[in-house]
Scaffold this motif. Structure first.
Motif, PDB file in Angstrom:
ATOM      1  N   GLY A   1       0.831  -1.202   0.000  1.00  0.00           N
ATOM      2  CA  GLY A   1       0.000   0.000   0.000  1.00  0.00           C
ATOM      3  C   GLY A   1       0.860   1.245   0.000  1.00  0.00           C
ATOM      4  O   GLY A   1       2.094   1.165   0.040  1.00  0.00           O
ATOM      5  N   ASP A   2       0.188   2.385  -0.078  1.00  0.00           N
ATOM      6  CA  ASP A   2       0.918   3.658  -0.035  1.00  0.00           C
ATOM      7  C   ASP A   2       1.404   3.892   1.402  1.00  0.00           C
ATOM      8  O   ASP A   2       0.619   3.755   2.355  1.00  0.00           O
TER       9      ASP A   2
ATOM     10  N   TYR B   1      13.905   3.810   8.508  1.00  0.00           N
ATOM     11  CA  TYR B   1      14.816   4.071   7.383  1.00  0.00           C
ATOM     12  C   TYR B   1      13.933   4.140   6.158  1.00  0.00           C
ATOM     13  O   TYR B   1      13.106   3.259   5.947  1.00  0.00           O
TER      14      TYR B   1
ATOM     15  N   ARG C   1       4.469  12.269   4.012  1.00  0.00           N
ATOM     16  CA  ARG C   1       4.936  10.969   4.540  1.00  0.00           C
ATOM     17  C   ARG C   1       5.949  11.150   5.677  1.00  0.00           C
ATOM     18  O   ARG C   1       5.969  10.376   6.623  1.00  0.00           O
TER      19      ARG C   1
ATOM     20  N   TYR D   1      16.411  -6.127  -7.784  1.00  0.00           N
ATOM     21  CA  TYR D   1      15.467  -5.022  -7.570  1.00  0.00           C
ATOM     22  C   TYR D   1      16.186  -3.705  -7.871  1.00  0.00           C
ATOM     23  O   TYR D   1      17.326  -3.506  -7.433  1.00  0.00           O
TER      24      TYR D   1
ATOM     25  N   GLN E   1      18.535  -1.560  -5.254  1.00  0.00           N
ATOM     26  CA  GLN E   1      18.658  -2.381  -4.027  1.00  0.00           C
ATOM     27  C   GLN E   1      19.900  -1.958  -3.226  1.00  0.00           C
ATOM     28  O   GLN E   1      20.981  -1.793  -3.786  1.00  0.00           O
TER      29      GLN E   1
ATOM     30  N   PRO F   1       9.104   2.363   5.233  1.00  0.00           N
ATOM     31  CA  PRO F   1       7.871   2.623   4.500  1.00  0.00           C
ATOM     32  C   PRO F   1       8.017   2.542   2.975  1.00  0.00           C
ATOM     33  O   PRO F   1       7.029   2.629   2.268  1.00  0.00           O
TER      34      PRO F   1
ATOM     35  N   MET G   1      10.027  -0.066   1.261  1.00  0.00           N
ATOM     36  CA  MET G   1      11.006  -1.143   1.499  1.00  0.00           C
ATOM     37  C   MET G   1      11.596  -1.785   0.250  1.00  0.00           C
ATOM     38  O   MET G   1      12.602  -2.469   0.331  1.00  0.00           O
ATOM     39  N   GLY G   2      10.976  -1.641  -0.937  1.00  0.00           N
ATOM     40  CA  GLY G   2      11.506  -2.285  -2.150  1.00  0.00           C
ATOM     41  C   GLY G   2      11.675  -3.770  -1.925  1.00  0.00           C
ATOM     42  O   GLY G   2      10.742  -4.467  -1.484  1.00  0.00           O
TER      43      GLY G   2
ATOM     44  N   ILE H   1       4.333   0.095  -2.155  1.00  0.00           N
ATOM     45  CA  ILE H   1       3.163   0.278  -3.019  1.00  0.00           C
ATOM     46  C   ILE H   1       3.115  -0.798  -4.106  1.00  0.00           C
ATOM     47  O   ILE H   1       2.070  -1.023  -4.701  1.00  0.00           O
ATOM     48  N   SER H   2       4.256  -1.459  -4.327  1.00  0.00           N
ATOM     49  CA  SER H   2       4.295  -2.490  -5.368  1.00  0.00           C
ATOM     50  C   SER H   2       4.092  -3.878  -4.746  1.00  0.00           C
ATOM     51  O   SER H   2       4.798  -4.272  -3.819  1.00  0.00           O
TER      52      SER H   2
HETATM   53  C1  SAM Z   1      14.423   3.006  -3.934  1.00  0.00           C
HETATM   54  S1  SAM Z   1      13.246   1.736  -3.824  1.00  0.00           S
HETATM   55  C2  SAM Z   1      13.656   0.964  -2.312  1.00  0.00           C
HETATM   56  C3  SAM Z   1      14.780  -0.017  -2.465  1.00  0.00           C
HETATM   57  C4  SAM Z   1      15.101  -0.748  -1.189  1.00  0.00           C
HETATM   58  N1  SAM Z   1      15.750   0.095  -0.218  1.00  0.00           N
HETATM   59  C5  SAM Z   1      15.937  -1.986  -1.441  1.00  0.00           C
HETATM   60  O1  SAM Z   1      17.051  -2.119  -0.890  1.00  0.00           O
HETATM   61  O2  SAM Z   1      15.506  -2.837  -2.215  1.00  0.00           O
HETATM   62  C6  SAM Z   1      11.814   2.671  -3.511  1.00  0.00           C
HETATM   63  C7  SAM Z   1      10.574   1.856  -3.315  1.00  0.00           C
HETATM   64  O3  SAM Z   1       9.503   2.730  -2.947  1.00  0.00           O
HETATM   65  C8  SAM Z   1       8.296   2.189  -3.433  1.00  0.00           C
HETATM   66  N2  SAM Z   1       7.292   3.268  -3.407  1.00  0.00           N
HETATM   67  C9  SAM Z   1       7.148   4.310  -4.241  1.00  0.00           C
HETATM   68  N3  SAM Z   1       6.155   5.091  -3.832  1.00  0.00           N
HETATM   69  C10 SAM Z   1       5.649   4.539  -2.702  1.00  0.00           C
HETATM   70  C11 SAM Z   1       4.618   4.886  -1.793  1.00  0.00           C
HETATM   71  N4  SAM Z   1       3.892   5.987  -1.974  1.00  0.00           N
HETATM   72  N5  SAM Z   1       4.406   4.094  -0.736  1.00  0.00           N
HETATM   73  C12 SAM Z   1       5.135   2.986  -0.529  1.00  0.00           C
HETATM   74  N6  SAM Z   1       6.102   2.589  -1.372  1.00  0.00           N
HETATM   75  C13 SAM Z   1       6.366   3.357  -2.424  1.00  0.00           C
HETATM   76  C14 SAM Z   1       8.681   1.663  -4.808  1.00  0.00           C
HETATM   77  O4  SAM Z   1       7.771   0.682  -5.236  1.00  0.00           O
HETATM   78  C15 SAM Z   1      10.068   1.119  -4.547  1.00  0.00           C
HETATM   79  O5  SAM Z   1      10.020  -0.244  -4.257  1.00  0.00           O
END
Ligand code: SAM
Length: 406
Positions: free
Chosen positions: A9-10, A27, A68, A211, A214, A237, A239-240, A260-261
């Motif tokens: 979710g968001d 983080y 956020r 990813y 990552q 929030p 987490m990827g 969100i994904s």
């Molecule tokens: C830079 S990546 C995180 C990578 C992570 N730190 C890792 O080591 O794999 C940013 C993530 O934020 C998610 N994202 C983008 N907008 C978001 C939102 N509004 N709420 C939650 N997740 C969101 C994306 O789907 C993506 O997975």
């Protein structure tokens, strides 16, 4: 409480479900304002992961982050801390925003994550760092000191002896009434600085899951250790692939992850089922363990305008100038190597690097000369080091003189 859960979710909506003052550390590694779609395929090309980092303008991005970040502050405990990962695209704007939300006095550090990545693609300086902004919720934040090793240049007296300020305020070594130096308390090392040298995940790293963007587990471990204890709760929030949660689980912390994904959540769930971490040999053994060239060898290489390379038993360097667009490899014969052994190593390593010429610097004469010049290709050249040339010159002079004496 949602502990040890991953939620799709968001971040904004999900965090609203968390009560006030619940979390020990947050983080977040949100989109960086790269104005791009971040895409990558998993190792076996089974799955493509992507997220959008495109915005109409900086204000839109900052408004999105602001909502956020306010939620992050609300859910943090008074003793909690926040780490916002960003890069040169928006780090300065985020710093101002965070100062407004958390208060300038709660800004703790701008952590520079520094790594080596080579690329010749664009004009300008190679970008080899990212920024992590560290804020506490209050001045009463939890902080575990981490100590690192003294640098190679630290003087032994600096480690052992106690220091005091003299009457002019200058720091000097403390002496007792007899003028004898006073030893300090046992030392733990140097407190961790705000520049963190942690290798970037290489394409073959075991923990890499494909990813986009990552982060390495080592980086997250350091953050988590710094501001939490076992059983504390860590929230990510954005987490990827779930790196933060993997690090938290490995360190016996509780965790909450949001993304969100849907694909990211599934991936993170799988990572948490079987924890895999890449050992960094570089960090474990230290940089010096990879330095196999002596100072003398480096000087020889510099004198012939060659760039030294470490960690290769066959090649010690390459000439800075390429010939016909191909490299020229250089090896300096080691003390315990015969010319034959050195040439064979150079030849083998150079073949895979498609070198046009190979230069072997001979540093000593073998006790028994078994080297067969004809068995090596004619693009391998053997050149004597200066000291060998001089030694040979004197030998010849001695020979001449004895002839003359007769
Ligand atoms: C830079 S990546 C995180 C990578 C992570 N730190 C890792 O080591 O794999 C940013 C993530 O934020 C998610 N994202 C983008 N907008 C978001 C939102 N509004 N709420 C939650 N997740 C969101 C994306 O789907 C993506 O997975």
């Amino acid at each position: 409480m949602l502990e040890n859960t991953l939620i799709n979710g968001d971040a904004l909506n999900v965090m609203k479900k968390i009560g006030d003052n619940q979390i020990d550390a947050i983080y977040l590694d949100p989109p960086f304002y790269t104005q791009d779609i971040q895409k990558l395929t998993s190792r076996k090309n089974e799955e493509e992961y992507s997220f959008s980092d495109r915005w109409n303008c900086m204000d839109e991005y900052l408004e999105y982050m602001k909502l956020r970040l306010y939620e992050c502050k609300r859910v943090l405990k008074e003793t909690g801390s926040l780490f916002v990962h960003c890069d040169r695209n928006a780090s300065h704007y985020l710093k101002v925003l965070l100062d407004q939300i958390f208060g300038i006095s709660n800004f703790q550090s701008e952590i520079v994550w520094s790594y080596k990545r080579w690329s010749n693609s664009k004009k300008g300086l190679l970008n080899n760092h990212q920024i992590i902004l560290f804020y506490s919720k209050s001045e009463d934040f939890k902080f575990n000191r981490i100590y690192t090793e003294y640098s190679e240049t630290t003087n032994i007296d600096q480690i052992l002896q106690e220091r005091v300020r003299d009457e002019k305020g200058k720091s000097v070594y403390k002496c007792d009434q007899n003028g004898e130096v006073v030893f300090g308390k046992s030392k733990k090392g140097v407190p961790l600085s705000d520049v963190w040298d942690i290798p970037y995940l290489n394409p073959k790293a075991k923990e890499r899951v494909g990813y986009p963007t990552q982060k390495p587990i080592l980086l997250l471990e350091q953050i988590i250790k710094l501001v939490t204890d076992e059983n504390d709760i860590v929230l990510d929030p954005f987490m990827g692939s779930g790196t933060t949660l993997v690090a938290a689980k490995m360190l016996n912390r509780r965790y909450i992850g949001i993304d969100i994904s849907k694909k990211a959540v599934e991936l993170a769930e799988n990572r948490l089922e079987s924890l895999i971490k890449t050992e960094s040999h570089l960090l474990k053994k230290g940089k010096s363990a990879y330095m196999n060239l002596s100072e003398n060898q480096i000087n020889i290489l510099k004198s012939i305008k060659a760039t030294p390379v470490q960690r290769n038993s066959g090649i010690d360097g390459f000439l800075d100038e390429f010939v016909n667009d191909r490299p020229v490899s250089v090896k300096i014969q080691k003390e315990d190597e015969t010319l034959e052994e050195a040439a064979s190593k150079l030849y083998k390593s150079s073949k895979t690097k498609k070198c046009i010429y190979m230069i072997l610097i001979r540093t000593h004469l073998d006790f028994i000369d078994t080297f067969e010049y004809s068995s090596y290709p004619n693009n391998l050249f053997i050149i004597d080091a200066y000291d060998l040339v001089i030694q040979d010159f004197f030998e010849r002079q001695k020979g001449k003189n004895s002839v003359m004496a007769i």
